[in-house]
Scaffold this motif. Structure first.
Motif, mmCIF file in Angstrom:
data_model
loop_
_atom_site.group_PDB
_atom_site.id
_atom_site.type_symbol
_atom_site.label_atom_id
_atom_site.label_comp_id
_atom_site.label_asym_id
_atom_site.label_seq_id
_atom_site.Cartn_x
_atom_site.Cartn_y
_atom_site.Cartn_z
ATOM 1 N N GLY A 209 5.725 4.532 -0.411
ATOM 2 C CA GLY A 209 6.945 5.203 0.028
ATOM 3 C C GLY A 209 7.043 5.474 1.507
ATOM 4 O O GLY A 209 7.986 6.136 1.949
ATOM 5 N N HIS A 210 6.109 4.969 2.302
ATOM 6 C CA HIS A 210 6.111 5.239 3.733
ATOM 7 C C HIS A 210 6.008 3.938 4.517
ATOM 8 O O HIS A 210 5.262 3.028 4.133
ATOM 9 C CB HIS A 210 4.940 6.150 4.120
ATOM 10 C CG HIS A 210 4.926 7.451 3.385
ATOM 11 N ND1 HIS A 210 5.765 8.503 3.688
ATOM 12 C CD2 HIS A 210 4.178 7.867 2.325
ATOM 13 C CE1 HIS A 210 5.526 9.516 2.876
ATOM 14 N NE2 HIS A 210 4.580 9.152 2.022
ATOM 15 N N ASP A 211 6.737 3.850 5.619
ATOM 16 C CA ASP A 211 6.591 2.709 6.512
ATOM 17 C C ASP A 211 5.156 2.679 7.022
ATOM 18 O O ASP A 211 4.643 3.676 7.543
ATOM 19 C CB ASP A 211 7.541 2.828 7.704
ATOM 20 C CG ASP A 211 9.000 2.674 7.286
ATOM 21 O OD1 ASP A 211 9.236 2.337 6.117
ATOM 22 O OD2 ASP A 211 9.879 2.899 8.132
ATOM 23 N N VAL B 170 4.769 -4.919 -5.162
ATOM 24 C CA VAL B 170 3.607 -5.139 -6.016
ATOM 25 C C VAL B 170 2.927 -3.815 -6.311
ATOM 26 O O VAL B 170 3.050 -2.842 -5.558
ATOM 27 C CB VAL B 170 2.587 -6.111 -5.370
ATOM 28 C CG1 VAL B 170 3.220 -7.458 -5.091
ATOM 29 C CG2 VAL B 170 1.987 -5.516 -4.110
ATOM 30 N N LYS B 171 2.207 -3.791 -7.418
ATOM 31 C CA LYS B 171 1.418 -2.625 -7.813
ATOM 32 C C LYS B 171 -0.056 -2.962 -7.631
ATOM 33 O O LYS B 171 -0.551 -3.948 -8.187
ATOM 34 C CB LYS B 171 1.693 -2.263 -9.272
ATOM 35 C CG LYS B 171 3.159 -1.989 -9.571
ATOM 36 C CD LYS B 171 3.386 -1.910 -11.070
ATOM 37 C CE LYS B 171 4.885 -1.788 -11.386
ATOM 38 N NZ LYS B 171 5.133 -1.786 -12.835
ATOM 39 N N VAL B 172 -0.747 -2.146 -6.873
ATOM 40 C CA VAL B 172 -2.152 -2.363 -6.560
ATOM 41 C C VAL B 172 -2.998 -1.322 -7.300
ATOM 42 O O VAL B 172 -2.715 -0.119 -7.212
ATOM 43 C CB VAL B 172 -2.407 -2.273 -5.045
ATOM 44 C CG1 VAL B 172 -3.889 -2.475 -4.740
ATOM 45 C CG2 VAL B 172 -1.561 -3.299 -4.300
ATOM 46 N N LYS C 221 -1.176 2.084 -6.730
ATOM 47 C CA LYS C 221 -0.561 2.231 -5.414
ATOM 48 C C LYS C 221 0.596 1.239 -5.305
ATOM 49 O O LYS C 221 0.575 0.172 -5.912
ATOM 50 C CB LYS C 221 -1.577 1.974 -4.291
ATOM 51 C CG LYS C 221 -2.856 2.782 -4.435
ATOM 52 C CD LYS C 221 -2.619 4.280 -4.425
ATOM 53 C CE LYS C 221 -3.902 5.055 -4.695
ATOM 54 N NZ LYS C 221 -3.673 6.514 -4.787
ATOM 55 N N ARG C 222 1.598 1.607 -4.501
ATOM 56 C CA ARG C 222 2.828 0.822 -4.445
ATOM 57 C C ARG C 222 3.001 0.206 -3.064
ATOM 58 O O ARG C 222 2.923 0.896 -2.044
ATOM 59 C CB ARG C 222 4.014 1.715 -4.775
ATOM 60 C CG ARG C 222 3.887 2.370 -6.149
ATOM 61 C CD ARG C 222 4.820 3.546 -6.320
ATOM 62 N NE ARG C 222 4.594 4.560 -5.298
ATOM 63 C CZ ARG C 222 5.213 5.726 -5.282
ATOM 64 N NH1 ARG C 222 6.088 6.024 -6.212
ATOM 65 N NH2 ARG C 222 4.976 6.598 -4.318
ATOM 66 N N LEU D 244 8.069 0.187 -9.585
ATOM 67 C CA LEU D 244 6.811 0.588 -8.973
ATOM 68 C C LEU D 244 6.288 1.904 -9.522
ATOM 69 O O LEU D 244 5.162 2.287 -9.249
ATOM 70 C CB LEU D 244 6.976 0.683 -7.456
ATOM 71 C CG LEU D 244 7.076 -0.685 -6.766
ATOM 72 C CD1 LEU D 244 7.554 -0.532 -5.345
ATOM 73 C CD2 LEU D 244 5.732 -1.382 -6.800
ATOM 74 N N ASP D 245 7.106 2.599 -10.282
ATOM 75 C CA ASP D 245 6.658 3.862 -10.872
ATOM 76 C C ASP D 245 6.106 3.656 -12.269
ATOM 77 O O ASP D 245 5.489 4.540 -12.837
ATOM 78 C CB ASP D 245 7.817 4.853 -10.926
ATOM 79 C CG ASP D 245 7.337 6.285 -11.114
ATOM 80 O OD1 ASP D 245 6.328 6.639 -10.489
ATOM 81 O OD2 ASP D 245 7.969 7.017 -11.882
ATOM 82 N N ASP D 246 6.344 2.471 -12.843
ATOM 83 C CA ASP D 246 5.863 2.170 -14.192
ATOM 84 C C ASP D 246 4.467 1.569 -14.136
ATOM 85 O O ASP D 246 4.159 0.768 -13.254
ATOM 86 C CB ASP D 246 6.793 1.156 -14.873
ATOM 87 C CG ASP D 246 7.926 1.837 -15.607
ATOM 88 O OD1 ASP D 246 7.919 3.070 -15.650
ATOM 89 O OD2 ASP D 246 8.808 1.128 -16.098
#
Length: 639
Positions: free
Chosen positions: A141-143, A178-180, A160-161, A65-67
């Motif tokens: 990274g947050h609920d 997923v990556k948005v 966005k992740r 998700l960072d790529d």
């Protein structure tokens, strides 16, 4: 593996039943194969025990998700981890895309698989999940929430992740990451919700009334007044030496960057605005030259009357009634007309409001906006230089002339005329401007606002009428290289110069006396620029139609570039004589795509404006022209 890569952990518990971290790996070598599913039950691990320890990574050890995705394959945008085969996915929608999905994630369209829009409620929905499943959403990274769908409103652009965790009967059965991509989406103005269209119009009205100095304090440093935009366009299109923004490839990059700067100014007022586009090919398809101004887009609360029937030729009803043209602008701009109005110097119209007219040099304009045929022709261009010329001409829509028009010149009004003369009538404004640039047409230095227009006209100097024959003046100003002129029998003059480029004193088929009369008459007409509607001259930016016109051209350019034709020649010739049209020429824009505070060159803008660039802040909703298909024309960007 204790490092938190990308700040994103997919987590559901506290301990692991195995000694090593379990990784789901999908990399470039697997792009042609289906998603690989890791069966965790074989490792005696339950997914609901992996919350604080499990990380989704790519083959090189970096967080998935960072790529940034490396291509347009699904596998670069989505990763799935499941106990058994699963089709769980995430659907990203808002009230627009629920009805009309974006054209993205497919061949020859935008590459992003998942797209959201900033400052707009976006609904994330679990699709293809199991019956009676329980879902948890982790966003950036947050609920974020629970349930089969959640709403989110991102307030920044870029990647966005999102992770979706599925449980059935208390056991985690699948995790999808997923990556948005978050981008502004520009839409056809007729498809906008009333609120969104009103928000855009209201922002433009604020820009009409609030100066830049005040607006930047109220709305931030991206704010610019409409007079700022009027002056910039006047500086680059209304100078004596040449036209730095038109009649060359620099038209495309300058006007798309200019539109983006305008859009960012509206967003400083209301951050959810995306500038709409006006697909004038719809008017071209369903109307004729006499009726297209009755299109609903010219309603009082949309664009306003296209042909105001009053002596001022200005809109008098609706939101654009009496839109101000700056007067006494000498302290604001170095360029203005003789009355001090912020207009092209060759347009000596004292009217202090935005103007429009449906006639052109005495004739009822016989043109309507460009249509599907011109667009299809543009899509067949195989070089950037040819494409840029088409975008600046036929694909541009003829909107400037057909909305602006002209009047008050020494040409008798006529409602019935042989169609042959219209070609010349459409050229007069551009050719008169060249006589002005060559100092053959001059304008009074100053006229008070109560000076009658007949006493404050731009006209040819005695030097241009007595010191040299007309053919020499016309040739020196460059007119004979561009003009299409007709004799009194409506026969076009086929040839002005011999093979060596020397002007023919005696035109083929005419006597010397007849030739001199033709040259004299041609010069007489061009010596009287008259008054020109705002949309047809260098402060066309004062008309709302300017701002919805150029995104339409940009949309076509996006479609062409997304086709990724291998034989399209992107060479930008560096030989233009006018600064502003060569690849390394600097344009007056900075901080549109970055914060480097450095002005962009044309070649910089050409790259930044690539439609598949992650850094471009906007995209278009679709590349569909169903009205074109109805008349047998299909627009395609297939190589």
């Amino acid at each position: 593996m204790g490092r938190r890569l990308g700040g994103f952990l997919v987590a559901v518990g506290a301990t692991l039943a195995i000694s090593s971290l379990i990784l789901l790996v999908i990399g470039p070598e697997n792009l042609s194969s289906p998603l690989r599913i890791l069966n965790l039950s074989e490792a005696s691990v339950t997914l609901d025990r992996m919350a604080s320890s499990m990380m989704i990574v790519a083959p090189d050890g970096d967080a998935f998700l960072d790529d940034e995705p490396s291509n347009d394959s699904d596998e670069t945008y989505r990763m799935r981890l499941a106990e058994e085969k699963s089709s769980l996915d995430v659907r990203v929608q808002n009230r627009y895309t629920l009805v009309s999905p974006l054209q993205t994630g497919r061949r020859n369209t935008y590459p992003w698989r998942y797209v959201a829009e900033p400052f707009r409620k976006t609904t994330l929905t679990a699709s293809e999940g199991r019956e009676n499943a329980w879902y948890k959403w982790v966003i950036d990274g947050h609920d974020h929430g629970y349930g089969s769908s959640v709403d989110v409103a991102w307030t920044s652009l870029g990647w966005k992740r999102v992770a979706l965790i599925e449980k059935v009967n208390g056991t985690t059965t699948c995790v999808v990451a997923v990556k948005v991509m978050v981008k502004y989406v520009r839409r056809e103005i007729r498809t906008l919700a009333d609120r969104d269209r009103e928000t855009f119009f209201q922002a433009v009205m604020i820009m009409q009334r609030v100066p830049t100095e005040v607006g930047t304090r109220l709305y931030g440093n991206k704010y610019r007044s409409k007079d700022y935009f009027n002056r910039i366009h006047l500086y680059y299109g209304g100078t004596k030496d040449c036209d730095h923004w038109h009649q060359g490839a620099g038209f495309v990059t300058s006007h798309m960057a200019f539109t983006l700067e305008f859009e960012q100014s509206t967003q400083s007022i209301s951050p959810d605005i995306s500038i709409p586009y006006w697909d004038f090919t719809i008017e071209s398809t369903f109307y004729d030259p006499k009726t297209w101004r009755s299109s609903p887009v010219f309603a009082d609360d949309w664009f306003g009357a296209a042909a105001p029937a009053n002596p001022l030729r200005t809109v008098v009803r609706g939101r654009w009634a009496f839109v101000r043209a700056m007067t006494r602008s000498q302290n604001f701009s170095d360029i203005y007309n003789s009355y001090g109005v912020l207009r092209a110097p060759w347009n000596n119209d004292p009217t202090p409001f935005m103007t429009r007219h449906n006639k052109i040099y005495g004739f009822e304009n016989n043109m309507k906006p460009s249509g599907c045929k011109e667009y299809a022709f543009a899509m067949k261009k195989t070089t950037w230089m040819a494409m840029s010329r088409q975008l600046n001409s036929a694909a541009h829509g003829h909107i400037h002339e057909t909305v602006g028009g002209s009047w008050n010149h020494d040409v008798d009004d006529a409602n019935e005329v042989d169609p042959a003369v219209f070609t010349f009538a459409h050229e007069i404004q551009a050719l008169s401007k060249e006589l002005w640039r060559a100092d053959y047409v001059v304008c009074p230095v100053f006229c008070t606002m109560d000076t009658p227009w007949r006493d404050c006209q731009c006209q040819c100097t005695p030097r241009s009428r007595t010191d040299a024959p007309s053919y020499r003046v016309l040739d020196d100003a460059g007119v004979l290289s561009a003009v299409h002129y007709y004799d009194h029998d409506h026969h076009q003059i086929e040839k002005w110069k011999d093979l060596n480029g020397t002007v023919l004193h005696r035109l083929p088929g005419y006597t010397t006396e007849e030739s001199n009369h033709i040259y004299d008459e041609l010069l007489d007409i061009l010596c009287s620029p008259g008054h020109i509607g705002d949309m047809f001259q260098a402060t066309s930016t004062n008309d709302i139609t300017f701002w919805v016109l150029h995104p339409t051209v940009d949309r076509l350019w996006h479609f062409k570039r997304l086709g990724k034709s291998g034989d399209f020649d992107e060479t930008w010739d560096p030989y233009h004589s006018c600064y502003g049209h060569n690849p390394t020429d600097i344009q007056p824009f900075k901080n549109l795509f970055d914060s480097n505070d450095a002005f962009y060159t044309n070649e910089d803008l050409y790259e930044y404006l690539r439609p598949d660039s992650d850094g471009l802040p906007y995209m278009y909703d679709n590349f569909r022209w169903p009205h074109c298909e109805k008349i047998g024309i299909t627009l395609s960007n297939e190589p």
